[in-house]
Design a protein around this motif. Structure first.
Motif, PDB file in Angstrom:
ATOM      1  N   PRO A 148       0.822  -1.218   0.000  1.00  0.00           N
ATOM      2  CA  PRO A 148       0.000   0.000   0.000  1.00  0.00           C
ATOM      3  C   PRO A 148       0.853   1.264   0.000  1.00  0.00           C
ATOM      4  CG  PRO A 148       0.048  -0.954   2.181  1.00  0.00           C
ATOM      5  CD  PRO A 148       0.773  -1.925   1.302  1.00  0.00           C
ATOM      6  N   TRP A 149       0.260   2.355  -0.520  1.00  0.00           N
ATOM      7  CA  TRP A 149       0.988   3.629  -0.555  1.00  0.00           C
ATOM      8  C   TRP A 149       1.068   4.252   0.845  1.00  0.00           C
ATOM      9  CZ3 TRP A 149       3.607   5.023  -4.711  1.00  0.00           C
ATOM     10  CH2 TRP A 149       4.158   6.324  -4.762  1.00  0.00           C
ATOM     11  N   THR A 150       0.018   4.082   1.635  1.00  0.00           N
ATOM     12  CA  THR A 150       0.002   4.581   3.013  1.00  0.00           C
ATOM     13  C   THR A 150      -0.215   3.393   3.947  1.00  0.00           C
ATOM     14  OG1 THR A 150      -0.945   6.687   2.299  1.00  0.00           O
ATOM     15  CG2 THR A 150      -1.116   6.149   4.641  1.00  0.00           C
ATOM     16  N   LEU A 151       0.603   3.301   4.987  1.00  0.00           N
ATOM     17  CA  LEU A 151       0.555   2.160   5.903  1.00  0.00           C
ATOM     18  C   LEU A 151      -0.588   2.333   6.904  1.00  0.00           C
ATOM     19  CD1 LEU A 151       4.387   1.737   6.603  1.00  0.00           C
ATOM     20  CD2 LEU A 151       2.981   0.616   4.869  1.00  0.00           C
ATOM     21  N   THR A 152      -1.439   1.348   6.941  1.00  0.00           N
ATOM     22  CA  THR A 152      -2.575   1.364   7.866  1.00  0.00           C
ATOM     23  C   THR A 152      -2.284   0.462   9.066  1.00  0.00           C
ATOM     24  OG1 THR A 152      -3.630  -0.477   6.700  1.00  0.00           O
ATOM     25  CG2 THR A 152      -4.172   1.764   5.967  1.00  0.00           C
ATOM     26  N   PRO A 153      -2.978   0.653  10.184  1.00  0.00           N
ATOM     27  CA  PRO A 153      -2.781  -0.241  11.328  1.00  0.00           C
ATOM     28  C   PRO A 153      -3.102  -1.685  10.994  1.00  0.00           C
ATOM     29  CG  PRO A 153      -3.898   1.744  12.027  1.00  0.00           C
ATOM     30  CD  PRO A 153      -3.849   1.793  10.531  1.00  0.00           C
ATOM     31  N   VAL A 179       3.690  11.070   4.582  1.00  0.00           N
ATOM     32  CA  VAL A 179       2.911   9.828   4.681  1.00  0.00           C
ATOM     33  C   VAL A 179       3.348   8.987   5.869  1.00  0.00           C
ATOM     34  CG1 VAL A 179       2.428   9.758   2.206  1.00  0.00           C
ATOM     35  CG2 VAL A 179       4.511   8.682   3.087  1.00  0.00           C
ATOM     36  N   TYR A 180       4.501   9.297   6.472  1.00  0.00           N
ATOM     37  CA  TYR A 180       4.982   8.524   7.622  1.00  0.00           C
ATOM     38  C   TYR A 180       4.763   9.287   8.937  1.00  0.00           C
ATOM     39  CZ  TYR A 180       7.388   5.745   4.077  1.00  0.00           C
ATOM     40  OH  TYR A 180       7.663   4.957   2.999  1.00  0.00           O
ATOM     41  N   ARG A 181       3.933  10.298   8.935  1.00  0.00           N
ATOM     42  CA  ARG A 181       3.738  11.087  10.152  1.00  0.00           C
ATOM     43  C   ARG A 181       3.117  10.250  11.248  1.00  0.00           C
ATOM     44  NH1 ARG A 181       0.675  16.652   9.490  1.00  0.00           N
ATOM     45  NH2 ARG A 181       2.672  17.077   8.434  1.00  0.00           N
ATOM     46  N   HIS A 182       2.092   9.493  10.929  1.00  0.00           N
ATOM     47  CA  HIS A 182       1.431   8.689  11.976  1.00  0.00           C
ATOM     48  C   HIS A 182       2.344   7.580  12.482  1.00  0.00           C
ATOM     49  CE1 HIS A 182       0.712   6.480   8.239  1.00  0.00           C
ATOM     50  NE2 HIS A 182       0.445   5.386   8.971  1.00  0.00           N
ATOM     51  N   ILE A 183       3.265   7.115  11.633  1.00  0.00           N
ATOM     52  CA  ILE A 183       4.246   6.102  12.081  1.00  0.00           C
ATOM     53  C   ILE A 183       5.220   6.738  13.061  1.00  0.00           C
ATOM     54  CG2 ILE A 183       5.995   4.476  11.315  1.00  0.00           C
ATOM     55  CD1 ILE A 183       3.199   3.717  10.438  1.00  0.00           C
ATOM     56  N   LYS A 184       5.631   7.942  12.779  1.00  0.00           N
ATOM     57  CA  LYS A 184       6.555   8.638  13.684  1.00  0.00           C
ATOM     58  C   LYS A 184       5.875   8.948  15.006  1.00  0.00           C
ATOM     59  CE  LYS A 184       9.101  10.771   9.856  1.00  0.00           C
ATOM     60  NZ  LYS A 184       9.474  12.046   9.171  1.00  0.00           N
ATOM     61  N   GLU A 185       4.617   9.352  14.948  1.00  0.00           N
ATOM     62  CA  GLU A 185       3.895   9.658  16.184  1.00  0.00           C
ATOM     63  C   GLU A 185       3.681   8.417  17.046  1.00  0.00           C
ATOM     64  OE1 GLU A 185       0.349  11.490  14.849  1.00  0.00           O
ATOM     65  OE2 GLU A 185       1.319  13.408  14.332  1.00  0.00           O
ATOM     66  N   MET A 188       7.156   4.134  15.945  1.00  0.00           N
ATOM     67  CA  MET A 188       7.553   2.958  15.167  1.00  0.00           C
ATOM     68  C   MET A 188       8.500   3.310  14.010  1.00  0.00           C
ATOM     69  SD  MET A 188       3.857   1.038  14.880  1.00  0.00           S
ATOM     70  CE  MET A 188       4.560  -0.277  13.904  1.00  0.00           C
ATOM     71  N   PHE A 189       8.944   4.548  13.949  1.00  0.00           N
ATOM     72  CA  PHE A 189       9.763   4.968  12.815  1.00  0.00           C
ATOM     73  C   PHE A 189      11.248   4.838  13.160  1.00  0.00           C
ATOM     74  CE2 PHE A 189      11.857   8.088  10.062  1.00  0.00           C
ATOM     75  CZ  PHE A 189      11.306   7.761   8.827  1.00  0.00           C
ATOM     76  N   ALA A 190      12.016   4.190  12.248  1.00  0.00           N
ATOM     77  CA  ALA A 190      13.469   4.036  12.397  1.00  0.00           C
ATOM     78  C   ALA A 190      14.136   4.722  11.210  1.00  0.00           C
ATOM     79  CB  ALA A 190      13.858   2.564  12.461  1.00  0.00           C
ATOM     80  N   PRO A 191      14.799   5.855  11.405  1.00  0.00           N
ATOM     81  CA  PRO A 191      15.339   6.608  10.270  1.00  0.00           C
ATOM     82  C   PRO A 191      16.604   5.961   9.691  1.00  0.00           C
ATOM     83  CG  PRO A 191      15.890   7.705  12.315  1.00  0.00           C
ATOM     84  CD  PRO A 191      15.007   6.552  12.684  1.00  0.00           C
TER      85      PRO A 191
END
Length: 370
Positions: A148-153, A179-185, A188-191
């Motif tokens: 998917p283009w945007t990751l959903t729960p 598009v990764y804002r909710h992942i960062k919030e 769960m985001f690893a840069p």
């Protein structure tokens, strides 16, 4: 432990590219690493071909993942992208994602052609080619097709994802600033870091910029003008340019060979001149030794002149020469016409009464006395 050591070693090898010429750092170029074999023998499997997991999904936090726990399973990291014209920048991003934690299971999602053409644009490689390229990357453990283009729960839970790896630059698309804002919030985001100097857009730009060269290259390799979408006139133009380039190359080769020949001739001439100078000095020295003011020829002429003068000039008589009385009597000399004993063979008639006389030096002396 060997694989972990090699992973840490690979992380330290940062790619440093100059924006002008792209040369690598000298320190990085000469670094030596120990030999190790950590590559896989089989491509990564697709996620829809794997058996479902038995244990329930429970996500780990960042501190637990960095400590290398839980011991019963690896940390599941997800990285997605288009991966068109797969290059080293893609591979290095996946390598960083694989090396985020001591025990990592890397899942890579690849978007389909329809989704990519809708949000980003046309691709060079189709989706099957892009899937296959990711499967053969050594850092990938699992591939998700039609990501998917945007990751959903729901998607994160389905694939049991703990963290999402991507570069920290905000990725604006699909009507969102990032598009990764909710992942960062959600924590769960690893840069990861982007590899500067190479990207799919840069490669396509090179091809477009050197379009004529690549068309001529493929025509020379046997592709038809129809396959390359080239008109008949352009095809003939490219063939003519190819012939002209060949002629230019031959001319350059002849010029280089002529320059090498002239250089060799100059080197030979310089050597010949040097040898001639050395020989000329030797010749002049020998000439002066023979014909100079104090040469050998002058001494030879002096010696020869002295010998000639000595041979021509008479010898001096000794001081004690004998007197006339002491001289030995001179030999008698008989005149042929005045010989008493042997008359002439045929005397002339008017001299028949004449007779010859025996004359000697003594007789001459007596006549002088009388």
């Amino acid at each position: 432990m060997e694989a972990e050591g090699s992973s840490e070693m690979l992380l330290t090898r940062k790619r440093r590219r100059d924006s002008s010429n792209g040369d690598k750092d000298e320190a990085e170029r000469h670094v030596k690493y120990p030999r190790c074999t950590v590559g896989l023998k089989h491509p990564a499997p697709f996620a829809d071909e794997l058996e479902p997991a038995d244990k329930p999904y429970q996500r780990v936090n960042m501190e637990t993942a960095k400590r290398g726990t839980p011991p019963d399973r690896p940390v599941r990291v997800y990285a997605d992208g288009i991966f068109d014209v797969f290059h080293s920048g893609h591979a290095r991003a996946l390598m960083q994602a694989k090396c985020l934690f001591p025990n990592t299971h890397l899942i890579v999602g690849v978007c389909s052609d329809d989704l990519t053409h809708t949000y980003k644009g046309f691709t060079v490689m189709n989706e099957d080619e892009r899937y296959d390229a990711i499967c053969h990357c050594r850092y990938v453990d699992e591939v998700v097709r039609n990501a998917p283009w945007t990751l959903t729960p729901e998607f994160l839970t389905k694939h049991r994802i703990d963290f999402v790896a991507h570069d920290d630059i905000p990725y604006s698309s699909a009507g969102s600033d990032d598009v990764y804002r909710h992942i960062k919030e959600a924590g769960m985001f690893a840069p990861t870091q982007r590899t500067e100097g190479i990207s799919t857009s840069d490669i396509i730009t090179r091809i477009v910029r050197d379009y004529d060269l690549y068309v001529r290259r493929n025509l020379q390799r046997g592709y038809t003008a129809k396959e390359l979408n080239v008109s008949f006139i352009n095809e003939k133009k490219y063939h003519l340019q190819e012939r002209v380039d060949k002629v230019k190359k031959k001319v350059r080769d002849v010029e280089e060979k002529s320059k090498e020949f002239v250089q060799k001739v100059e080197e030979k001439s310089i050597d010949l001149i040097q040898k001639w100078e050395e020989k000329s000095r030797e010749f002049i020295g020998n000439f002066l030794q023979m014909f100079g003011p104090e040469g050998a020829l002058k001494h030879m002429l002096k010696e020869g002149k002295g010998r000639m003068l000595q041979a021509i000039s008479p010898r001096q008589s000794p001081n004690s020469s004998p007197t006339r009385e002491e001289r030995s009597p001179s030999p008698t000399f008989r005149l042929p016409f005045f010989n008493k004993t042997s008359p002439p063979p045929s005397p002339p008639p008017h001299h028949s009464g004449a007779r010859g006389y025996l004359i000697s030096e003594d007789d001459e002396d007596e006549d002088d006395e009388n």
